[in-house]
Design a protein around this motif. Structure first.
Motif, short mmCIF file in Angstrom:
data_model
loop_
_atom_site.label_atom_id
_atom_site.label_comp_id
_atom_site.label_asym_id
_atom_site.label_seq_id
_atom_site.Cartn_x
_atom_site.Cartn_y
_atom_site.Cartn_z
N VAL A 38 -5.61 1.28 11.67
CA VAL A 38 -5.60 1.77 10.30
C VAL A 38 -6.27 0.75 9.39
O VAL A 38 -5.93 -0.44 9.42
N LEU A 39 -7.23 1.23 8.60
CA LEU A 39 -7.88 0.41 7.58
C LEU A 39 -7.41 0.96 6.24
O LEU A 39 -7.77 2.08 5.86
N LEU A 40 -6.61 0.21 5.54
CA LEU A 40 -6.05 0.64 4.27
C LEU A 40 -6.79 -0.06 3.14
O LEU A 40 -6.67 -1.27 2.95
N PHE A 41 -7.57 0.74 2.40
CA PHE A 41 -8.36 0.22 1.28
C PHE A 41 -7.62 0.48 -0.03
O PHE A 41 -6.58 1.12 -0.04
N ASP A 42 -8.20 0.00 -1.13
CA ASP A 42 -7.58 0.20 -2.44
C ASP A 42 -7.33 1.68 -2.68
O ASP A 42 -8.15 2.53 -2.34
N HIS A 43 -6.19 1.97 -3.27
CA HIS A 43 -5.80 3.36 -3.40
C HIS A 43 -5.21 3.71 -4.77
O HIS A 43 -4.49 4.69 -4.90
N ALA A 44 -5.54 2.91 -5.78
CA ALA A 44 -5.16 3.29 -7.14
C ALA A 44 -6.06 4.45 -7.57
O ALA A 44 -7.14 4.65 -7.02
N GLY A 68 -8.65 5.70 18.12
CA GLY A 68 -9.58 5.66 17.00
C GLY A 68 -9.07 4.93 15.77
O GLY A 68 -8.01 4.32 15.76
N ILE A 69 -9.89 5.05 14.73
CA ILE A 69 -9.65 4.38 13.46
C ILE A 69 -9.33 5.43 12.40
O ILE A 69 -9.97 6.48 12.34
N VAL A 70 -8.35 5.12 11.56
CA VAL A 70 -8.04 5.95 10.40
C VAL A 70 -8.30 5.08 9.17
O VAL A 70 -7.69 4.02 9.03
N ALA A 71 -9.22 5.51 8.31
CA ALA A 71 -9.54 4.78 7.08
C ALA A 71 -8.94 5.52 5.90
O ALA A 71 -9.14 6.72 5.74
N VAL A 72 -8.17 4.80 5.07
CA VAL A 72 -7.46 5.40 3.96
C VAL A 72 -7.88 4.74 2.65
O VAL A 72 -7.89 3.51 2.56
N GLY A 73 -8.23 5.55 1.66
CA GLY A 73 -8.60 5.04 0.35
C GLY A 73 -8.71 6.17 -0.64
O GLY A 73 -8.76 7.34 -0.26
N THR A 74 -8.78 5.84 -1.93
CA THR A 74 -8.86 6.88 -2.96
C THR A 74 -10.09 7.74 -2.78
O THR A 74 -10.03 8.94 -2.63
N VAL A 75 -11.25 7.11 -2.78
CA VAL A 75 -12.53 7.79 -2.57
C VAL A 75 -13.53 6.75 -2.08
O VAL A 75 -13.45 5.58 -2.47
N PHE A 76 -14.44 7.13 -1.21
CA PHE A 76 -15.42 6.22 -0.62
C PHE A 76 -16.83 6.59 -1.09
O PHE A 76 -17.12 7.77 -1.31
#
Length: 109
Positions: A38-44, A68-76
């Protein structure tokens, strides 16, 4: 902007490592017996994730988990999405919008 990296997360525990707004979306396609990175990016709400932190996070991850990889963020940004697609990551976002690295950079000025 720095990503939080979880190298090996059991599918049954994916909901526990992401913010509440993403939990249902992350768990939707995950196998409970699988193992994910899991890649957890900024999510404000106002955060836009550009390609440099994505590139750095993928480099820091070294090797993806078996499922696999799960990438999480507000918008990329488009460039960040391309890097994640190349790595075979499943992207989970809070909202959809079209951004580029250049437009995201201009927003910060």
């Amino acid at each position: 902007m720095k990503a939080t990296i979880y190298d090996l997360v059991p599918g049954a525990r994916l909901r526990d490592v992401v913010p509440p707004a993403y939990r249902d979306a992350v768990a939707k396609d995950a196998r409970p017996d699988g193992v994910y990175s899991v890649l957890l990016f900024d999510h404000a709400e106002r955060d836009v994730v550009p390609s440099p932190p994505v590139r750095k996070a993928l480099r820091r991850l070294k090797e993806a988990a078996a499922d696999g990889i799960v990438a999480v963020g507000t918008v990329f940004t488009d460039e960040a999405l391309a890097l994640l697609a190349e790595a075979g990551a499943r992207v989970v976002t809070f909202r959809t919008a079209r951004w580029t690295d250049e437009s995201a950079r201009a927003r910060q000025l």
